[in-house]
Write a protein that holds these residues in place. Sequence first.
Motif, short mmCIF file in Angstrom:
data_model
loop_
_atom_site.label_atom_id
_atom_site.label_comp_id
_atom_site.label_asym_id
_atom_site.label_seq_id
_atom_site.Cartn_x
_atom_site.Cartn_y
_atom_site.Cartn_z
N ASN A 1 -1.74 -3.97 -5.52
CA ASN A 1 -0.90 -4.36 -6.65
C ASN A 1 -1.51 -3.91 -7.98
O ASN A 1 -0.78 -3.49 -8.90
CB ASN A 1 -0.67 -5.88 -6.64
CG ASN A 1 0.26 -6.31 -5.52
OD1 ASN A 1 1.12 -5.55 -5.08
ND2 ASN A 1 0.08 -7.54 -5.03
N ARG A 2 -2.84 -4.01 -8.10
CA ARG A 2 -3.49 -3.52 -9.32
C ARG A 2 -3.32 -2.01 -9.46
O ARG A 2 -3.08 -1.49 -10.55
CB ARG A 2 -4.98 -3.89 -9.30
CG ARG A 2 -5.25 -5.40 -9.39
CD ARG A 2 -6.69 -5.69 -9.77
NE ARG A 2 -7.66 -5.15 -8.84
CZ ARG A 2 -8.12 -5.80 -7.77
NH1 ARG A 2 -7.67 -7.03 -7.50
NH2 ARG A 2 -9.02 -5.25 -6.98
N TRP A 3 -3.44 -1.33 -8.34
CA TRP A 3 -3.27 0.12 -8.32
C TRP A 3 -1.85 0.49 -8.79
O TRP A 3 -1.67 1.38 -9.63
CB TRP A 3 -3.50 0.63 -6.90
CG TRP A 3 -3.61 2.12 -6.73
CD1 TRP A 3 -2.62 3.02 -6.87
CD2 TRP A 3 -4.79 2.84 -6.39
NE1 TRP A 3 -3.07 4.28 -6.62
CE2 TRP A 3 -4.41 4.21 -6.32
CE3 TRP A 3 -6.11 2.49 -6.11
CZ2 TRP A 3 -5.33 5.21 -5.99
CZ3 TRP A 3 -7.01 3.49 -5.78
CH2 TRP A 3 -6.62 4.84 -5.73
N ARG B 1 2.34 6.57 0.96
CA ARG B 1 2.80 6.12 2.27
C ARG B 1 1.70 6.13 3.32
O ARG B 1 1.58 5.17 4.10
CB ARG B 1 3.99 6.98 2.72
CG ARG B 1 4.68 6.45 3.96
CD ARG B 1 5.98 7.20 4.21
NE ARG B 1 6.93 6.99 3.13
CZ ARG B 1 7.74 5.95 3.02
NH1 ARG B 1 7.71 5.01 3.95
NH2 ARG B 1 8.57 5.84 2.01
N PRO B 2 0.86 7.19 3.40
CA PRO B 2 -0.21 7.15 4.42
C PRO B 2 -1.23 6.04 4.19
O PRO B 2 -2.01 5.73 5.08
CB PRO B 2 -0.88 8.53 4.28
CG PRO B 2 0.15 9.39 3.63
CD PRO B 2 0.89 8.48 2.70
N ALA B 3 -1.23 5.43 3.01
CA ALA B 3 -2.18 4.35 2.75
C ALA B 3 -1.88 3.11 3.58
O ALA B 3 -2.78 2.30 3.84
CB ALA B 3 -2.16 3.98 1.27
N ALA C 1 -0.45 2.50 -12.23
CA ALA C 1 0.45 3.65 -12.16
C ALA C 1 1.68 3.42 -13.04
O ALA C 1 2.14 4.35 -13.74
CB ALA C 1 0.88 3.88 -10.71
N GLU C 2 2.20 2.19 -13.03
CA GLU C 2 3.35 1.88 -13.87
C GLU C 2 3.00 1.98 -15.35
O GLU C 2 3.79 2.49 -16.16
CB GLU C 2 3.86 0.48 -13.54
CG GLU C 2 4.50 0.37 -12.16
CD GLU C 2 4.84 -1.07 -11.81
OE1 GLU C 2 4.56 -1.96 -12.65
OE2 GLU C 2 5.37 -1.31 -10.70
N ALA D 1 0.83 -1.21 0.00
CA ALA D 1 0.00 0.00 0.00
C ALA D 1 0.86 1.26 0.00
O ALA D 1 0.56 2.24 -0.69
CB ALA D 1 -0.93 -0.01 1.21
N ALA D 2 1.96 1.22 0.76
CA ALA D 2 2.83 2.39 0.83
C ALA D 2 3.53 2.65 -0.50
O ALA D 2 3.63 3.80 -0.94
CB ALA D 2 3.87 2.19 1.93
#
Length: 297
Positions: free
Chosen positions: A275-277, A236-238, A281-282, A230-231
């Motif tokens: 991981n999907r998120w 990071r706050p996630a 982004a990638e 998540a980070a």
Amino acid sequence: MTTVYDAIVLAGGAAKRLGGADKPAVRVGGRALLDRVLAGCRGAGRTVVVGGRRTTVRPVVWAREEPPGGGPLAALDAGVREVDADTALVLSADLPFLDEGTGRQLLAALTAAPDAEAALLVDADGRDQPLVAAYRTEALRRELALIAGAHGTLAGLPLRLLTGELHIVRVAAEPLASFDCDTWEDIAAARARIREHGNVLDEWITAVKDELGIEIDVDTGVLLDLARDAAHGVARPAAPLTTFLVGYAAAQAAGADGGPKAVAEAARKAAALANRWAAEAEQAEAGQGEAGQGEAG
């Protein structure tokens, strides 16, 4: 019917080597020594604490030796009067590293030796630990009565008198299982030990569970992996927010699916989402890079 075992925790004494401090209340890792020991015998049907009344993280039965401050044999006599089970796990209240595994070892050793009347922990120096031990309740009562009859009192008598006539089996201690806190140097050593890299996380998780009054064993590695995903994949706050939501989701799970399995399943779903998120982004970054190269050409 009787329970498998009861526990007697001796929490009196003058603590002279601590300058008369209230030793059971001294904190190691944010938890009172007494509460740490109570966590190590949470499987007891009844837990009897011999000493002055105080607030504890678990409900207990209180007893007091006569006279107050009369020593360990007098305290044991007061405690065993409140025991219902055929077996009593006897512990002192100054064992910062005691865990349920130690108690299970002692109880298993006593069960495996039908003729034995006590199972005593033996420390690294080969010394018997009568206050980290499991006793047949009737044998404990008998020996205390015989000692009182022979001496006219139990007050002020040495603990070594207890085990001289008992049929004993001995259990080798884990390195820290019998570590007790008699001095401020011992307290400082215990506080430093729990903050070592290999111990601090487990100690902290145990302290939080005790503070919140929950008993659940989860795979901390799964949660740490989730927090990392998540980070790195979101922000990071996630990480703390996601692990909080996983815990909340697990708490909402009803019936047999609640608990460790629910935590693992919620963590799996959240990790897959993270991981999907991250993958999106990638892809977005890769697309921007390709577009930028095209414009430059």
